[in-house]
Design a protein around this motif. Structure first.
Motif, PDB file in Angstrom:
ATOM      1  N   LEU A 296      18.077  11.106  91.079  1.00  0.00           N
ATOM      2  CA  LEU A 296      19.049  10.427  91.924  1.00  0.00           C
ATOM      3  C   LEU A 296      20.341  10.193  91.153  1.00  0.00           C
ATOM      4  O   LEU A 296      20.321   9.914  89.953  1.00  0.00           O
ATOM      5  CB  LEU A 296      18.485   9.107  92.451  1.00  0.00           C
ATOM      6  CG  LEU A 296      17.676   9.256  93.757  1.00  0.00           C
ATOM      7  CD1 LEU A 296      16.319   9.874  93.492  1.00  0.00           C
ATOM      8  CD2 LEU A 296      17.507   7.905  94.446  1.00  0.00           C
ATOM      9  N   LYS A 297      21.461  10.275  91.866  1.00  0.00           N
ATOM     10  CA  LYS A 297      22.772  10.215  91.224  1.00  0.00           C
ATOM     11  C   LYS A 297      23.544   8.940  91.522  1.00  0.00           C
ATOM     12  O   LYS A 297      24.654   8.767  91.038  1.00  0.00           O
ATOM     13  CB  LYS A 297      23.608  11.421  91.670  1.00  0.00           C
ATOM     14  CG  LYS A 297      23.078  12.750  91.157  1.00  0.00           C
ATOM     15  CD  LYS A 297      23.175  12.824  89.637  1.00  0.00           C
ATOM     16  CE  LYS A 297      22.722  14.181  89.111  1.00  0.00           C
ATOM     17  NZ  LYS A 297      23.623  15.262  89.515  1.00  0.00           N
ATOM     18  N   GLU A 298      22.970   8.041  92.311  1.00  0.00           N
ATOM     19  CA  GLU A 298      23.698   6.806  92.625  1.00  0.00           C
ATOM     20  C   GLU A 298      22.716   5.690  92.920  1.00  0.00           C
ATOM     21  O   GLU A 298      21.735   5.886  93.641  1.00  0.00           O
ATOM     22  CB  GLU A 298      24.612   7.021  93.830  1.00  0.00           C
ATOM     23  CG  GLU A 298      25.470   5.807  94.167  1.00  0.00           C
ATOM     24  CD  GLU A 298      26.411   6.089  95.323  1.00  0.00           C
ATOM     25  OE1 GLU A 298      27.490   6.655  95.078  1.00  0.00           O
ATOM     26  OE2 GLU A 298      26.056   5.754  96.473  1.00  0.00           O
ATOM     27  N   LEU A 513      30.450  12.702  95.404  1.00  0.00           N
ATOM     28  CA  LEU A 513      29.015  12.937  95.315  1.00  0.00           C
ATOM     29  C   LEU A 513      28.549  13.489  96.658  1.00  0.00           C
ATOM     30  O   LEU A 513      28.664  12.820  97.686  1.00  0.00           O
ATOM     31  CB  LEU A 513      28.272  11.642  94.980  1.00  0.00           C
ATOM     32  CG  LEU A 513      26.737  11.735  94.938  1.00  0.00           C
ATOM     33  CD1 LEU A 513      26.280  12.735  93.885  1.00  0.00           C
ATOM     34  CD2 LEU A 513      26.131  10.355  94.669  1.00  0.00           C
ATOM     35  N   VAL A 514      28.042  14.731  96.654  1.00  0.00           N
ATOM     36  CA  VAL A 514      27.653  15.394  97.897  1.00  0.00           C
ATOM     37  C   VAL A 514      26.391  14.748  98.458  1.00  0.00           C
ATOM     38  O   VAL A 514      25.391  14.583  97.752  1.00  0.00           O
ATOM     39  CB  VAL A 514      27.408  16.898  97.666  1.00  0.00           C
ATOM     40  CG1 VAL A 514      27.032  17.590  98.978  1.00  0.00           C
ATOM     41  CG2 VAL A 514      28.636  17.545  97.043  1.00  0.00           C
ATOM     42  N   GLY A 557      23.543  15.825  95.929  1.00  0.00           N
ATOM     43  CA  GLY A 557      23.328  15.348  94.567  1.00  0.00           C
ATOM     44  C   GLY A 557      24.278  15.944  93.558  1.00  0.00           C
ATOM     45  O   GLY A 557      24.325  15.500  92.406  1.00  0.00           O
ATOM     46  N   ASP A 558      25.063  16.943  93.983  1.00  0.00           N
ATOM     47  CA  ASP A 558      26.061  17.539  93.085  1.00  0.00           C
ATOM     48  C   ASP A 558      27.343  16.714  93.100  1.00  0.00           C
ATOM     49  O   ASP A 558      27.702  16.114  94.120  1.00  0.00           O
ATOM     50  CB  ASP A 558      26.410  18.968  93.527  1.00  0.00           C
ATOM     51  CG  ASP A 558      25.293  19.962  93.258  1.00  0.00           C
ATOM     52  OD1 ASP A 558      24.392  19.638  92.456  1.00  0.00           O
ATOM     53  OD2 ASP A 558      25.322  21.051  93.865  1.00  0.00           O
ATOM     54  N   THR A 581      30.710  17.519  86.531  1.00  0.00           N
ATOM     55  CA  THR A 581      29.874  16.368  86.169  1.00  0.00           C
ATOM     56  C   THR A 581      30.741  15.119  86.201  1.00  0.00           C
ATOM     57  O   THR A 581      31.973  15.198  86.190  1.00  0.00           O
ATOM     58  CB  THR A 581      29.279  16.520  84.757  1.00  0.00           C
ATOM     59  OG1 THR A 581      30.348  16.527  83.804  1.00  0.00           O
ATOM     60  CG2 THR A 581      28.465  17.798  84.646  1.00  0.00           C
ATOM     61  N   LEU A 582      30.100  13.968  86.213  1.00  0.00           N
ATOM     62  CA  LEU A 582      30.857  12.719  86.226  1.00  0.00           C
ATOM     63  C   LEU A 582      31.688  12.599  84.950  1.00  0.00           C
ATOM     64  O   LEU A 582      32.855  12.207  84.984  1.00  0.00           O
ATOM     65  CB  LEU A 582      29.896  11.538  86.371  1.00  0.00           C
ATOM     66  CG  LEU A 582      30.484  10.193  86.807  1.00  0.00           C
ATOM     67  CD1 LEU A 582      29.417   9.333  87.467  1.00  0.00           C
ATOM     68  CD2 LEU A 582      31.098   9.435  85.642  1.00  0.00           C
TER      69      LEU A 582
END
Length: 589
Positions: A296-298, A513-514, A557-558, A581-582
């Motif tokens: 997970l990205k967030e 963030l997609v 998630g990208d 990337t972030l």
């Protein structure tokens, strides 16, 4: 006396104690002190004569007495760890507490806390052997996780129950009886009114009673209505790992505290979710780490008053220095000392995964000390977006609301936040037509919307709630048509100002963030920028700077860079530049 009324009397006497230690005795207490004959409660779908209900009643009748209940409440036993199973109550066997692969359908209404509560409830039921279904027709158990913040939210649930009534009545006798439950704030607020008004409801579980769901459902299988609406001073579900309800999700909610002590005069939350209590930091960090490992990205840190977080779980934490309130703000309660505060938690969470965005909601404006603002400014993965509920632009109305600040103090805080975090995105809540609000008060709220220029807004007409201070001490004297007219004016002004401020993004590059396909176009993707604004862009091949310039299509998630070409009050649109990337995005945004 209705069985649940007996529970409520006990609840008023026992304001403390672990829920699990006493809840199994509640039903015995009800039956022992109720004038309703035992034949009045069973469901017609499973009569007592079939032997199951009769056996259950006989076990129930020989169970603990009211005196046993009081003794247990005075000395609460230790809570078992998540890996341990509690002994079943005397009137149920361990097998009866199991789901036996019955299918559960969950519907969620209201705020993000309810989304997280749904995941907690499902985690508990899954461990008890229940299966999840997304089909109402397949369901053996239907649970509605409810909201009680406004009358309209409750009316939505009454309407939904009316729809479910026919589904229950048409249930084939060859299948197990359909059970329907009300969970969350509406169950806590209305209690026995739900059972009296809708006989088809089988179980009630308040926000602090989700651990008790297997028992409540087991009791309901005997044909009885079952309820647990006890509030707790210590329940945080710290040892329950929520199960993500959407396997393809890119973000997750993490509850860090429950309840609220602010006692704003209009708000029902302290009465439906209880007093403030915070999760131990260690359990929060463990959950965030697991979410990071899952890709997970967030993560959004959740609480009714999230930045009032205070971890007192260990003795050494009690010596921690208390942080100051925002300048010009006050509380409705005695100042609290010690404990690890929100700034410490935010610092630790943001260090777990530099590629994971961190958000938090819903805060109170009083709890924004400089150390929190500085941390948001310094950390790339803490979103530069702050929700700052104003509720009104009139100092007179704010005083009646017991918000603990004036308009002037609020505006000063806004200026300080913008100086501390350049480019910060702001959102807010507003209530139209609060008790005694004059046209001048309303115009001051309009002027605050124009002055601040929020990116995102949540605006509602006032809905008086029983139990609140406003219900007891103020008069709901603004006609409904006036409330709605004022609300429409606020919405119009908000949209005008949000459009202006969002157009400042045109020509800029935003990190997005997609989340997935756009709901309005199969050829577009949708995501959110750092400020939590929705961004729409074409689903086309782009350069992947993380993989030697390979051309790929962005996936949920990208992180992608999007150059903004147009803006409205709620949405940004643009064309995608590249996958990134972030960390690498800071060179472009």
């Amino acid at each position: 006396m209705h069985p649940l009324q007996c529970v409520l009397r006990v609840q008023r006497c026992l304001r403390r104690g672990p829920l699990a230690s006493v809840s199994w005795l509640l039903f015995r207490t009800c039956r022992a002190h109720s004038s309703i004959p035992s034949s009045a409660c069973p469901s017609p779908e499973r009569p007592q004569e079939d032997g199951v209900g009769k056996d259950f009643s006989s076990r129930l009748a020989t169970g603990p007495t009211f005196q046993d209940f009081l003794r247990s409440a005075l000395v609460p036993p230790e809570k078992p760890s998540s890996s341990e199973m509690e002994d079943p109550p005397p009137y149920l066997t361990a097998d009866e507490l199991l789901g036996r692969q019955r299918r559960v359908y969950l519907e969620t209404y209201g705020c993000q806390m309810n989304v997280n509560d749904t995941e907690i409830a499902w985690s508990i039921l899954e461990k008890s052997g229940y299966l999840r279904t997304n089909s109402l027709q397949e369901a053996d158990v239907i649970l509605l996780v409810t909201c009680s913040i406004r009358e309209k939210a409750e009316q939505t649930i009454w309407n939904r129950l009316h729809q479910l009534k026919s589904l229950k009545s048409k249930r084939l006798r060859s299948r197990v009886p359909l059970r329907i439950g009300i969970l969350g704030c509406m169950a806590e607020r209305l209690k026995e009114e739900i059972l009296n008004r809708e006989k088809m409801v089988d179980i009630l579980a308040g926000p602090d009673a989700y651990r008790d769901l297997p028992r409540l459902l087991a009791v309901a299988e005997s044909g009885q209505q079952a309820a647990n609406v006890l509030l707790s001073l210590d329940e945080t579900y710290a040892d329950v790992m929520p199960v993500q309800t959407s396997p393809s999700a890119t973000s997750a909610f993490v509850s860090i505290m429950r309840g609220c002590d602010n006692m704003c005069s209009y708000c029902i939350v302290p009465f439906t979710r209880g007093r403030e209590r915070s999760r131990p930091i260690a359990s929060i960090l463990e959950e965030v780490r697991k979410l990071s490992e899952q890709g997970l990205k967030e993560v959004t840190l959740l609480g009714q008053n999230v930045n009032s977080f205070r971890d007192n779980s260990e003795v050494q934490f009690n010596n921690a220095v208390s942080t100051n309130l925002s300048r010009g703000f006050s509380t409705n309660y005695k100042a609290k000392q010690g404990g690890l505060r929100f700034a410490h938690l935010l610092d630790q969470v943001s260090r777990i995964d530099p590629e994971m965005r961190i958000r938090f909601t819903s805060p109170h404006p009083k709890d924004f000390p400089d150390e929190v603002l500085q941390l948001i400014h310094e950390r790339d993965n803490i979103c530069k977006q702050i929700h700052l509920p104003a509720q009104s632009g009139s100092s007179r109305v704010l005083e009646a609301m017991r918000r603990g600040y004036s308009r002037e103090a609020y505006v000063e805080l806004i200026q300080h936040i913008r100086e501390s975090i350049p480019g910060v995105s702001l959102s807010s809540d507003f209530i139209a037509g609060f008790c005694g609000e004059t046209e001048e008060d309303h115009l001051q709220t309009v002027s605050l919307l124009r002055e601040v220029q929020y990116n995102i807004g949540f605006l509602f007409a006032y809905s008086m709630r029983q139990k609140t201070r406003a219900y007891h001490r103020l008069k709901d004297d603004i006609p409904e048509e006036v409330k709605l007219r004022r609300l429409e004016e606020l919405i119009t002004v908000f949209r005008e100002e949000a459009t202006k401020v969002n157009k400042s993004f045109v020509g800029c590059t935003q990190l997005v963030l997609v989340e997935g396909p756009s709901k309005r176009s199969a050829t577009d993707l949708c995501g959110r920028n750092d400020g939590n604004l929705k961004v729409i862009f074409p689903d086309v091949e782009v350069e992947d700077v993380t993989d030697s310039g390979l051309r790929v299509r962005a996936q949920p998630g990208d992180y992608v860079l999007v150059k903004i070409t147009s803006a409205s009050s709620q949405t940004l649109k643009g064309h995608v530049l590249r996958k990134t990337t972030l960390k690498d995005s800071t060179a472009y945004c």
